[in-house]
Design a protein around this motif. Structure first.
Motif, PDB file in Angstrom:
ATOM      1  N   ARG A  33     -16.182  43.906  34.098  1.00 32.93           N
ATOM      2  CA  ARG A  33     -14.763  43.974  33.726  1.00 32.93           C
ATOM      3  C   ARG A  33     -14.679  44.143  32.215  1.00 32.93           C
ATOM      4  O   ARG A  33     -15.445  43.546  31.449  1.00 32.93           O
ATOM      5  N   THR A  34     -13.709  44.935  31.760  1.00 35.29           N
ATOM      6  CA  THR A  34     -13.427  45.103  30.339  1.00 35.29           C
ATOM      7  C   THR A  34     -11.923  44.992  30.146  1.00 35.29           C
ATOM      8  O   THR A  34     -11.159  45.803  30.673  1.00 35.29           O
ATOM      9  N   ILE A  35     -11.482  43.964  29.400  1.00 28.76           N
ATOM     10  CA  ILE A  35     -10.066  43.684  29.204  1.00 28.76           C
ATOM     11  C   ILE A  35      -9.826  43.534  27.712  1.00 28.76           C
ATOM     12  O   ILE A  35     -10.445  42.681  27.055  1.00 28.76           O
ATOM     13  N   GLY A  36      -8.962  44.350  27.149  1.00 28.93           N
ATOM     14  CA  GLY A  36      -8.757  44.349  25.708  1.00 28.93           C
ATOM     15  C   GLY A  36      -7.456  43.718  25.263  1.00 28.93           C
ATOM     16  O   GLY A  36      -6.403  43.937  25.868  1.00 28.93           O
ATOM     17  N   ASN A  37      -7.515  42.889  24.221  1.00 27.73           N
ATOM     18  CA  ASN A  37      -6.335  42.343  23.540  1.00 27.73           C
ATOM     19  C   ASN A  37      -5.344  41.680  24.486  1.00 27.73           C
ATOM     20  O   ASN A  37      -4.141  41.937  24.441  1.00 27.73           O
ATOM     21  N   ASN A  38      -5.844  40.802  25.346  1.00 30.67           N
ATOM     22  CA  ASN A  38      -5.005  40.083  26.305  1.00 30.67           C
ATOM     23  C   ASN A  38      -4.422  38.850  25.622  1.00 30.67           C
ATOM     24  O   ASN A  38      -5.164  37.959  25.194  1.00 30.67           O
ATOM     25  N   ALA A  39      -3.102  38.785  25.531  1.00 30.08           N
ATOM     26  CA  ALA A  39      -2.428  37.671  24.856  1.00 30.08           C
ATOM     27  C   ALA A  39      -2.099  36.527  25.806  1.00 30.08           C
ATOM     28  O   ALA A  39      -1.437  35.558  25.404  1.00 30.08           O
ATOM     29  N   ASN A  40      -2.540  36.592  27.063  1.00 33.29           N
ATOM     30  CA  ASN A  40      -2.168  35.596  28.064  1.00 33.29           C
ATOM     31  C   ASN A  40      -3.220  34.515  28.278  1.00 33.29           C
ATOM     32  O   ASN A  40      -3.019  33.613  29.088  1.00 33.29           O
ATOM     33  N   CYS A  41      -4.358  34.601  27.591  1.00 33.43           N
ATOM     34  CA  CYS A  41      -5.487  33.728  27.918  1.00 33.43           C
ATOM     35  C   CYS A  41      -5.542  32.450  27.086  1.00 33.43           C
ATOM     36  O   CYS A  41      -5.798  31.373  27.624  1.00 33.43           O
ATOM     37  N   GLU A  42      -5.344  32.539  25.787  1.00 35.55           N
ATOM     38  CA  GLU A  42      -5.408  31.381  24.909  1.00 35.55           C
ATOM     39  C   GLU A  42      -4.193  31.389  23.992  1.00 35.55           C
ATOM     40  O   GLU A  42      -3.848  32.439  23.434  1.00 35.55           O
ATOM     41  N   PRO A  43      -3.531  30.244  23.801  1.00 37.70           N
ATOM     42  CA  PRO A  43      -2.342  30.199  22.942  1.00 37.70           C
ATOM     43  C   PRO A  43      -2.647  30.707  21.533  1.00 37.70           C
ATOM     44  O   PRO A  43      -3.624  30.293  20.907  1.00 37.70           O
ATOM     45  N   GLY A  44      -1.810  31.615  21.057  1.00 45.85           N
ATOM     46  CA  GLY A  44      -1.928  32.116  19.695  1.00 45.85           C
ATOM     47  C   GLY A  44      -3.043  33.106  19.476  1.00 45.85           C
ATOM     48  O   GLY A  44      -3.299  33.495  18.334  1.00 45.85           O
ATOM     49  N   GLN A  45      -3.722  33.543  20.546  1.00 41.49           N
ATOM     50  CA  GLN A  45      -4.872  34.435  20.395  1.00 41.49           C
ATOM     51  C   GLN A  45      -4.714  35.668  21.287  1.00 41.49           C
ATOM     52  O   GLN A  45      -4.172  35.593  22.387  1.00 41.49           O
ATOM     53  N   ARG A  46      -5.218  36.800  20.791  1.00 37.64           N
ATOM     54  CA  ARG A  46      -5.462  37.962  21.638  1.00 37.64           C
ATOM     55  C   ARG A  46      -6.931  37.948  22.010  1.00 37.64           C
ATOM     56  O   ARG A  46      -7.796  37.854  21.136  1.00 37.64           O
ATOM     57  N   ALA A  84     -19.165  39.084  26.368  1.00 40.68           N
ATOM     58  CA  ALA A  84     -18.745  39.120  24.957  1.00 40.68           C
ATOM     59  C   ALA A  84     -17.263  38.798  24.875  1.00 40.68           C
ATOM     60  O   ALA A  84     -16.458  39.339  25.648  1.00 40.68           O
ATOM     61  N   LEU A  85     -16.904  37.926  23.946  1.00 38.84           N
ATOM     62  CA  LEU A  85     -15.508  37.544  23.737  1.00 38.84           C
ATOM     63  C   LEU A  85     -15.141  37.782  22.278  1.00 38.84           C
ATOM     64  O   LEU A  85     -15.837  37.321  21.373  1.00 38.84           O
ATOM     65  N   VAL A  86     -14.038  38.511  22.066  1.00 38.55           N
ATOM     66  CA  VAL A  86     -13.505  38.714  20.714  1.00 38.55           C
ATOM     67  C   VAL A  86     -12.122  38.077  20.675  1.00 38.55           C
ATOM     68  O   VAL A  86     -11.253  38.409  21.479  1.00 38.55           O
ATOM     69  N   ARG A  87     -11.928  37.150  19.749  1.00 42.05           N
ATOM     70  CA  ARG A  87     -10.645  36.458  19.609  1.00 42.05           C
ATOM     71  C   ARG A  87      -9.987  36.865  18.300  1.00 42.05           C
ATOM     72  O   ARG A  87     -10.616  36.829  17.246  1.00 42.05           O
ATOM     73  N   THR A  88      -8.699  37.201  18.387  1.00 39.52           N
ATOM     74  CA  THR A  88      -7.936  37.618  17.211  1.00 39.52           C
ATOM     75  C   THR A  88      -6.603  36.881  17.213  1.00 39.52           C
ATOM     76  O   THR A  88      -5.890  36.911  18.223  1.00 39.52           O
ATOM     77  N   PRO A  89      -6.214  36.204  16.134  1.00 39.09           N
ATOM     78  CA  PRO A  89      -4.904  35.556  16.094  1.00 39.09           C
ATOM     79  C   PRO A  89      -3.785  36.565  16.342  1.00 39.09           C
ATOM     80  O   PRO A  89      -3.858  37.716  15.897  1.00 39.09           O
ATOM     81  N   LEU A  90      -2.752  36.136  17.064  1.00 38.63           N
ATOM     82  CA  LEU A  90      -1.655  37.044  17.413  1.00 38.63           C
ATOM     83  C   LEU A  90      -1.007  37.669  16.194  1.00 38.63           C
ATOM     84  O   LEU A  90      -0.606  38.836  16.221  1.00 38.63           O
ATOM     85  N   ASP A  91      -0.892  36.904  15.110  1.00 36.73           N
ATOM     86  CA  ASP A  91      -0.194  37.404  13.928  1.00 36.73           C
ATOM     87  C   ASP A  91      -1.129  38.058  12.914  1.00 36.73           C
ATOM     88  O   ASP A  91      -0.720  38.375  11.799  1.00 36.73           O
ATOM     89  N   ALA A  92      -2.398  38.260  13.280  1.00 41.11           N
ATOM     90  CA  ALA A  92      -3.361  38.840  12.334  1.00 41.11           C
ATOM     91  C   ALA A  92      -3.128  40.332  12.192  1.00 41.11           C
ATOM     92  O   ALA A  92      -2.964  41.051  13.177  1.00 41.11           O
ATOM     93  N   GLU A  93      -3.120  40.800  10.962  1.00 49.49           N
ATOM     94  CA  GLU A  93      -3.014  42.220  10.706  1.00 49.49           C
ATOM     95  C   GLU A  93      -4.404  42.838  10.629  1.00 49.49           C
ATOM     96  O   GLU A  93      -5.387  42.165  10.348  1.00 49.49           O
ATOM     97  N   GLU A  94      -4.444  44.144  10.883  1.00 50.52           N
ATOM     98  CA  GLU A  94      -5.719  44.835  10.838  1.00 50.52           C
ATOM     99  C   GLU A  94      -6.343  44.727   9.447  1.00 50.52           C
ATOM    100  O   GLU A  94      -5.676  44.913   8.435  1.00 50.52           O
ATOM    101  N   GLY A  95      -7.627  44.376   9.408  1.00 50.44           N
ATOM    102  CA  GLY A  95      -8.329  44.310   8.144  1.00 50.44           C
ATOM    103  C   GLY A  95      -8.293  42.962   7.463  1.00 50.44           C
ATOM    104  O   GLY A  95      -8.776  42.829   6.344  1.00 50.44           O
ATOM    105  N   THR A  96      -7.744  41.926   8.135  1.00 47.82           N
ATOM    106  CA  THR A  96      -7.665  40.608   7.501  1.00 47.82           C
ATOM    107  C   THR A  96      -8.888  39.747   7.783  1.00 47.82           C
ATOM    108  O   THR A  96      -9.020  38.664   7.213  1.00 47.82           O
ATOM    109  N   GLY A  97      -9.772  40.180   8.649  1.00 44.68           N
ATOM    110  CA  GLY A  97     -11.036  39.491   8.864  1.00 44.68           C
ATOM    111  C   GLY A  97     -10.949  38.224   9.681  1.00 44.68           C
ATOM    112  O   GLY A  97     -11.770  37.327   9.513  1.00 44.68           O
TER     113      GLY A  97
END
Length: 272
Positions: A57-70, A96-109
């Motif tokens: 399975r490959t699922i990208g940028n799912n905002a439903n799994c962890e509060p405040g995270q994609r 592999a899991l990639v977590r990104t804060p919902l309010d993070a802009e591209e390039g903020t690391g």
């Protein structure tokens, strides 16, 4: 990671998660979705090398799994795997899991990357419902003739150094056929993605056909075919020869060891 020295935090790096789809020659010409985590001096490309028919399975940028995270989830169960490539090094794992804060802009690391040896099931929102660790360590790093196996790899946000949890098992294949491989064990390993540099840490033990070397850390230079061991002291034994020092330079192909700095030890010399 008991016994491992603290890892020095590097200056914050800018990072971005870039998602793209490319048709690659894989299995029955299936499309492979790639996710790219960028650092200033490195780019980690994550792709699924398993078949949907085998449970991939490959699922990208799912905002439903962890509060405040994609959450980006890439699951490639055996006999396939998830591949994370960074220059000449390749990390493989079932998950592999990639977590990104919902309010993070591209390039903020602010992305994190976690590679795990686990079998998972999914619920309807496309999140992980249940995760069962695989008994045998199944997260690997392959670089040149060296293969390292551990249980988990984690690259934190704004960092260029990731940590692989142990137990760590390293195997370096010989340059010539018929020779024995060099092996090593340790408590954990760090990998600098920008420098392509692996460092084993904690209770390091290196074994070749004739030599046993121990220390607290081992930094591998795969391209040069050398490793630097440190300890209090680091110690290398071959037959009756014993070398000790705070730093040892190990020539991996020739199995020779040189003490860097003050020399201590015993050497057996045959006199006619």
């Amino acid at each position: 990671m008991s016994g491992a020295p603290a890892v020095r935090r590097l200056p914050a790096r800018r990072a971005a998660l870039v998602v793209g789809t490319a048709a690659l020659a894989w299995a029955a010409a299936q499309a492979v979705t790639t996710f790219t985590v960028k650092r200033d001096d490195a780019e980690l490309v994550i792709s699924n090398r398993a078949l949907a028919s085998e449970g991939a399975r490959t699922i990208g940028n799912n905002a439903n799994c962890e509060p405040g995270q994609r959450m980006t989830i890439v699951y490639g169960p055996p006999p396939g795997h998830v591949e994370t490539r960074v220059e000449d090094a390749v990390l493989t794992s079932p998950l592999a899991l990639v977590r990104t804060p919902l309010d993070a802009e591209e390039g903020t690391g602010l992305e994190t990357l976690e590679l795990l040896g686990a079998a998972v099931t999914f619920n309807r929102p496309g999140c992980i419902e249940e995760s069962t660790p695989i008994e045998e360590p199944s997260v690997t790093l392959v670089q040149g003739r060296t293969r390292v196996v551990g249980s988990r790899f984690f690259l934190d946000r704004e960092e260029n150094v990731g940590t692989m949890d142990g137990p760590i098992a390293l195997t370096r294949e010989p340059a010539a056929e018929g020779e024995e491989p060099l092996t090593a064990t340790a408590s954990s390993m760090t990998f600098a993605v920008d420098e392509q540099r692996a460092t084993l840490q904690g209770d390091v033990r290196v074994t070749s056909d004739e030599r046993t070397t121990t220390g607290e850390s081992l930094t591998l230079d795969e391209e040069a075919g050398t490793a630097v061991l440190t300890g209090s002291p680091a110690r290398s034994v071959r037959g009756a020869d014993v070398l000790e020092g705070a730093r040892l330079l190990y020539y991996l192909d020739s199995d020779d060891v040189v003490v860097i700095g003050n020399v201590a030890g015993e050497l057996e010399v045959e006199l006619e």
